[in-house]
Design a protein around this motif. Structure first.
Motif, PDB file in Angstrom:
ATOM      1  N   GLY A  59       0.808  -1.214   0.000  1.00 39.50           N
ATOM      2  CA  GLY A  59       0.000   0.000   0.000  1.00 39.50           C
ATOM      3  C   GLY A  59       0.839   1.261   0.000  1.00 39.50           C
ATOM      4  N   LEU A  60       2.143   1.116  -0.179  1.00 41.66           N
ATOM      5  CA  LEU A  60       3.057   2.261  -0.168  1.00 41.66           C
ATOM      6  C   LEU A  60       3.934   2.249  -1.412  1.00 41.66           C
ATOM      7  N   ILE A  61       4.292   3.455  -1.862  1.00 40.81           N
ATOM      8  CA  ILE A  61       5.244   3.611  -2.961  1.00 40.81           C
ATOM      9  C   ILE A  61       6.434   4.368  -2.390  1.00 40.81           C
ATOM     10  N   PRO A  62       7.619   3.759  -2.363  1.00 42.78           N
ATOM     11  CA  PRO A  62       8.778   4.404  -1.721  1.00 42.78           C
ATOM     12  C   PRO A  62       9.172   5.714  -2.403  1.00 42.78           C
ATOM     13  N   ASN A  63       9.392   6.748  -1.588  1.00 43.72           N
ATOM     14  CA  ASN A  63       9.824   8.040  -2.111  1.00 43.72           C
ATOM     15  C   ASN A  63      11.163   7.933  -2.832  1.00 43.72           C
ATOM     16  N   ALA A  64      12.053   7.106  -2.304  1.00 41.76           N
ATOM     17  CA  ALA A  64      13.373   6.959  -2.924  1.00 41.76           C
ATOM     18  C   ALA A  64      13.243   6.418  -4.344  1.00 41.76           C
ATOM     19  N   LEU A  65      12.343   5.478  -4.554  1.00 36.47           N
ATOM     20  CA  LEU A  65      12.110   4.943  -5.898  1.00 36.47           C
ATOM     21  C   LEU A  65      11.684   6.054  -6.846  1.00 36.47           C
ATOM     22  N   LEU A  66      10.771   6.891  -6.402  1.00 33.81           N
ATOM     23  CA  LEU A  66      10.258   7.962  -7.259  1.00 33.81           C
ATOM     24  C   LEU A  66      11.319   9.022  -7.524  1.00 33.81           C
ATOM     25  N   ALA A  67      12.106   9.339  -6.504  1.00 30.69           N
ATOM     26  CA  ALA A  67      13.176  10.330  -6.694  1.00 30.69           C
ATOM     27  C   ALA A  67      14.221   9.817  -7.680  1.00 30.69           C
ATOM     28  N   TRP A  68      14.649   8.568  -7.499  1.00 28.67           N
ATOM     29  CA  TRP A  68      15.636   7.981  -8.412  1.00 28.67           C
ATOM     30  C   TRP A  68      15.052   7.812  -9.813  1.00 28.67           C
ATOM     31  N   GLY A  69      13.795   7.412  -9.877  1.00 27.91           N
ATOM     32  CA  GLY A  69      13.148   7.262 -11.180  1.00 27.91           C
ATOM     33  C   GLY A  69      13.034   8.577 -11.921  1.00 27.91           C
ATOM     34  N   ALA A  70      12.655   9.631 -11.198  1.00 28.79           N
ATOM     35  CA  ALA A  70      12.559  10.957 -11.835  1.00 28.79           C
ATOM     36  C   ALA A  70      13.939  11.445 -12.273  1.00 28.79           C
ATOM     37  N   ALA A  71      14.945  11.245 -11.421  1.00 31.35           N
ATOM     38  CA  ALA A  71      16.312  11.661 -11.776  1.00 31.35           C
ATOM     39  C   ALA A  71      16.811  10.894 -12.999  1.00 31.35           C
ATOM     40  N   ALA A  72      16.564   9.595 -13.022  1.00 36.30           N
ATOM     41  CA  ALA A  72      16.969   8.800 -14.187  1.00 36.30           C
ATOM     42  C   ALA A  72      16.186   9.228 -15.425  1.00 36.30           C
ATOM     43  N   GLY A  73      14.918   9.612 -15.242  1.00 34.57           N
ATOM     44  CA  GLY A  73      14.112  10.116 -16.355  1.00 34.57           C
ATOM     45  C   GLY A  73      14.678  11.403 -16.928  1.00 34.57           C
ATOM     46  N   VAL A  74      15.130  12.300 -16.056  1.00 27.89           N
ATOM     47  CA  VAL A  74      15.753  13.547 -16.519  1.00 27.89           C
ATOM     48  C   VAL A  74      17.019  13.229 -17.311  1.00 27.89           C
ATOM     49  N   LEU A  75      17.850  12.339 -16.765  1.00 27.12           N
ATOM     50  CA  LEU A  75      19.075  11.966 -17.479  1.00 27.12           C
ATOM     51  C   LEU A  75      18.768  11.315 -18.821  1.00 27.12           C
ATOM     52  N   ALA A  76      17.747  10.474 -18.850  1.00 27.09           N
ATOM     53  CA  ALA A  76      17.379   9.823 -20.108  1.00 27.09           C
ATOM     54  C   ALA A  76      16.844  10.843 -21.110  1.00 27.09           C
ATOM     55  N   GLN A  77      16.066  11.814 -20.630  1.00 29.15           N
ATOM     56  CA  GLN A  77      15.577  12.872 -21.528  1.00 29.15           C
ATOM     57  C   GLN A  77      16.761  13.696 -22.061  1.00 29.15           C
ATOM     58  N   LEU A  78      17.711  13.997 -21.186  1.00 23.36           N
ATOM     59  CA  LEU A  78      18.868  14.778 -21.618  1.00 23.36           C
ATOM     60  C   LEU A  78      19.796  13.974 -22.530  1.00 23.36           C
ATOM     61  N   SER A  79      19.737  12.652 -22.424  1.00 27.91           N
ATOM     62  CA  SER A  79      20.564  11.834 -23.319  1.00 27.91           C
ATOM     63  C   SER A  79      20.135  12.014 -24.774  1.00 27.91           C
ATOM     64  N   THR A  80      18.855  12.336 -24.999  1.00 31.41           N
ATOM     65  CA  THR A  80      18.405  12.581 -26.374  1.00 31.41           C
ATOM     66  C   THR A  80      19.080  13.824 -26.940  1.00 31.41           C
ATOM     67  N   VAL A  81      19.428  14.766 -26.063  1.00 31.80           N
ATOM     68  CA  VAL A  81      20.145  15.970 -26.504  1.00 31.80           C
ATOM     69  C   VAL A  81      21.575  15.602 -26.886  1.00 31.80           C
ATOM     70  N   MET A  82      22.218  14.811 -26.031  1.00 34.17           N
ATOM     71  CA  MET A  82      23.607  14.423 -26.286  1.00 34.17           C
ATOM     72  C   MET A  82      23.735  13.557 -27.528  1.00 34.17           C
ATOM     73  N   LEU A  83      22.675  12.784 -27.830  1.00 30.69           N
ATOM     74  CA  LEU A  83      22.697  11.936 -29.020  1.00 30.69           C
ATOM     75  C   LEU A  83      22.235  12.684 -30.272  1.00 30.69           C
ATOM     76  N   GLY A  84      21.891  13.949 -30.103  1.00 28.01           N
ATOM     77  CA  GLY A  84      21.468  14.758 -31.247  1.00 28.01           C
ATOM     78  C   GLY A  84      20.050  14.463 -31.721  1.00 28.01           C
ATOM     79  N   GLN A  85      19.239  13.805 -30.893  1.00 31.07           N
ATOM     80  CA  GLN A  85      17.870  13.466 -31.284  1.00 31.07           C
ATOM     81  C   GLN A  85      16.875  14.576 -30.971  1.00 31.07           C
ATOM     82  N   ALA A  86      17.255  15.490 -30.068  1.00 33.94           N
ATOM     83  CA  ALA A  86      16.350  16.582 -29.692  1.00 33.94           C
ATOM     84  C   ALA A  86      17.172  17.773 -29.227  1.00 33.94           C
ATOM     85  N   PRO A  87      16.679  18.979 -29.474  1.00 36.25           N
ATOM     86  CA  PRO A  87      17.365  20.157 -28.940  1.00 36.25           C
ATOM     87  C   PRO A  87      17.163  20.255 -27.422  1.00 36.25           C
ATOM     88  N   LEU A  88      18.096  20.932 -26.750  1.00 42.59           N
ATOM     89  CA  LEU A  88      18.045  21.057 -25.295  1.00 42.59           C
ATOM     90  C   LEU A  88      16.735  21.697 -24.843  1.00 42.59           C
TER      91      LEU A  88
END
Length: 182
Positions: free
Chosen positions: A28-57
């Motif tokens: 019945g609980l969703i760990p905050n640490a999971l969500l924080a790490w997931g969001a941080a990894a999501g930001v890095l993954a979104q920014l990876s599209t910039v580094m790969l030239g797939q999207a502008p910053l």
């Protein structure tokens, strides 16, 4: 149908949503640490599209910011009414960071539709369907009558739904199967 499985942020989001669904189902609980790490990894993954030239910053930052905002607004309103838990709000926000504004809105919509299928079955199985319908009718009645005519509602007898599994199913539906809106 367009799927999003070629984007790293989608896989980050699906992994986070999967773990959240299992945790919510079991505890019945969703760990905050999971969500924080997931969001941080999501930001890095979104920014990876910039580094790969797939999207502008600017576009990547826009997806992150709008996904966060649009992934939070409706869940926060529902949380304010007591219709959604805090972990579910944070899960939607983290999903928004990973997938951007349009997919997170579709995931929100589909998650609620999936939950609508689960709720009657859960209430029927627990033997509380009729009592819940009566309480729901009383809550709706109280919303439209003057304060002096309102009847008290026993909120301690209200049921809760573990919502992260519905969010997970909706995320798969939208991002893997390519469905947007019903």
């Amino acid at each position: 149908m367009h799927t999003f499985t070629d984007q790293p942020a989608i896989w980050v989001m699906l992994a986070m949503a999967s773990i959240a669904a299992v945790s919510d189902w079991r505890t019945g609980l969703i760990p905050n640490a999971l969500l924080a790490w997931g969001a941080a990894a999501g930001v890095l993954a979104q920014l990876s599209t910039v580094m790969l030239g797939q999207a502008p910053l600017g576009l990547a930052l826009q997806h992150i910011a709008l996904g966060l905002v649009l992934g939070s607004v409706l869940p926060l309103v529902l949380y304010g009414f007591g219709a959604l838990g805090g972990g579910d709000v944070k899960l939607f926000a983290a999903i928004g960071v990973c997938v951007g504004p349009v997919p997170v809105l579709a995931i929100e919509l589909w998650a609620h539709l999936v939950a609508l299928c689960f709720v009657p079955a859960q209430l029927l199985r627990s033997g509380t369907l009729l009592a819940t319908l009566q309480r729901s009718g009383l809550v709706l009645r109280n919303a439209v009558v003057p304060a002096r005519l309102r009847k008290p509602v026993d909120l301690t007898r209200c049921s809760s739904l573990r919502f992260a599994p519905a969010i997970w199913l909706a995320a798969i539906w939208v991002c893997v199967l390519g469905e947007r809106l019903p």
